[in-house]
Design an enzyme around this catalytic site. Structure first.
Site, mmCIF file in Angstrom:
data_model
loop_
_atom_site.group_PDB
_atom_site.id
_atom_site.type_symbol
_atom_site.label_atom_id
_atom_site.label_comp_id
_atom_site.label_asym_id
_atom_site.label_seq_id
_atom_site.Cartn_x
_atom_site.Cartn_y
_atom_site.Cartn_z
ATOM 1 N N ARG A 1 -5.357 1.425 -4.823
ATOM 2 C CA ARG A 1 -4.578 0.834 -3.731
ATOM 3 C C ARG A 1 -4.592 -0.685 -3.812
ATOM 4 O O ARG A 1 -5.610 -1.267 -4.186
ATOM 5 C CB ARG A 1 -5.090 1.304 -2.378
ATOM 6 C CG ARG A 1 -6.531 0.938 -2.124
ATOM 7 C CD ARG A 1 -7.179 1.866 -1.147
ATOM 8 N NE ARG A 1 -7.714 2.981 -1.893
ATOM 9 C CZ ARG A 1 -8.653 3.780 -1.468
ATOM 10 N NH1 ARG A 1 -9.155 3.622 -0.285
ATOM 11 N NH2 ARG A 1 -9.092 4.757 -2.202
ATOM 12 N N ASP B 1 -6.707 -1.785 1.337
ATOM 13 C CA ASP B 1 -7.149 -0.783 2.305
ATOM 14 C C ASP B 1 -7.855 -1.560 3.411
ATOM 15 O O ASP B 1 -8.718 -2.392 3.118
ATOM 16 C CB ASP B 1 -8.112 0.202 1.635
ATOM 17 C CG ASP B 1 -8.548 1.328 2.551
ATOM 18 O OD1 ASP B 1 -7.727 1.773 3.366
ATOM 19 O OD2 ASP B 1 -9.707 1.767 2.446
ATOM 20 N N ASP C 1 -9.842 -0.845 6.951
ATOM 21 C CA ASP C 1 -10.423 0.140 7.855
ATOM 22 C C ASP C 1 -11.018 -0.546 9.077
ATOM 23 O O ASP C 1 -11.658 -1.598 8.954
ATOM 24 C CB ASP C 1 -11.545 0.924 7.164
ATOM 25 C CG ASP C 1 -11.043 1.851 6.073
ATOM 26 O OD1 ASP C 1 -9.913 2.367 6.203
ATOM 27 O OD2 ASP C 1 -11.785 2.058 5.101
ATOM 28 N N ARG D 1 0.844 -1.203 0.000
ATOM 29 C CA ARG D 1 0.000 0.000 0.000
ATOM 30 C C ARG D 1 0.871 1.241 0.000
ATOM 31 O O ARG D 1 1.761 1.400 0.830
ATOM 32 C CB ARG D 1 -0.913 0.000 1.237
ATOM 33 C CG ARG D 1 -1.665 1.305 1.491
ATOM 34 C CD ARG D 1 -2.926 1.395 0.661
ATOM 35 N NE ARG D 1 -3.548 2.694 0.704
ATOM 36 C CZ ARG D 1 -4.606 3.002 1.440
ATOM 37 N NH1 ARG D 1 -5.156 2.115 2.213
ATOM 38 N NH2 ARG D 1 -5.121 4.213 1.377
#
Length: 159
Positions: free
Chosen positions: A91, A94, A96, A82
């Site tokens: 990307r 990712d 989260d 990344r």
């Protein structure tokens, strides 16, 4: 141990393999992936013209504190290549932190629940596959209710 929900997305390279690799890399003595949602293909929201994303949600249990978990997810992102050159741009991966138990965290580098999870069908649809009756600790609405209120943003569940 806390139950946490992580959103994973990829739109570069072998997207499906990257998601699988990220799940394996997250697994540790302090973080155990319990269940994963189906994978969804979604159009990029903020930066048009890039490849579509594959997205999923993982339910995990952890004894890490929120900032420790953030460091763990960032390390996995870095390990998988990344690079943060274009905000909201393409990307490899990712990851989260969507929800961390019933905790509400507001810090300069971390906000839980994720500040935009309520507005993203690519998060709510896979989260609803895992925990439709889970309540947002801020609005007290269930994931099912949040998803029903959301308009637009087509997603396609992969079989």
């Amino acid at each position: 141990m806390k139950i946490v929900y992580l959103g994973l997305g990829s739109n570069l390279g072998d997207r499906e393999a990257t998601l699988e690799t990220a799940l394996r890399a997250l697994e540790s003595p302090h973080l155990h992936i319990r269940r994963v949602s189906p994978v969804y293909e979604t159009e990029p929201m903020d930066v048009p013209g890039q490849q579509w994303f594959l997205n999923m949600v993982a339910e995990a249990e952890t004894d890490l504190f929120p900032l420790q978990l953030l460091r763990r997810t960032a390390a996995v992102e870095a390990e998988l290549g990344r690079r943060r050159s274009v905000p909201k741009g393409p990307r490899t991966i990712d990851i989260d932190i969507l929800l961390f138990g019933n905790s509400v965290v507001t810090m300069p580098d971390l906000e839980i629940p994720h500040p935009r999870f309520r507005d993203r069908r690519f998060v709510l649809a896979p989260l609803a596959d895992l925990a439709p009756d889970l309540r947002d600790p801020v609005t007290r609405k269930t994931v099912r209710e949040l998803l029903a209120e959301l308009r637009g943003q087509a997603v396609r569940k992969l079989e």
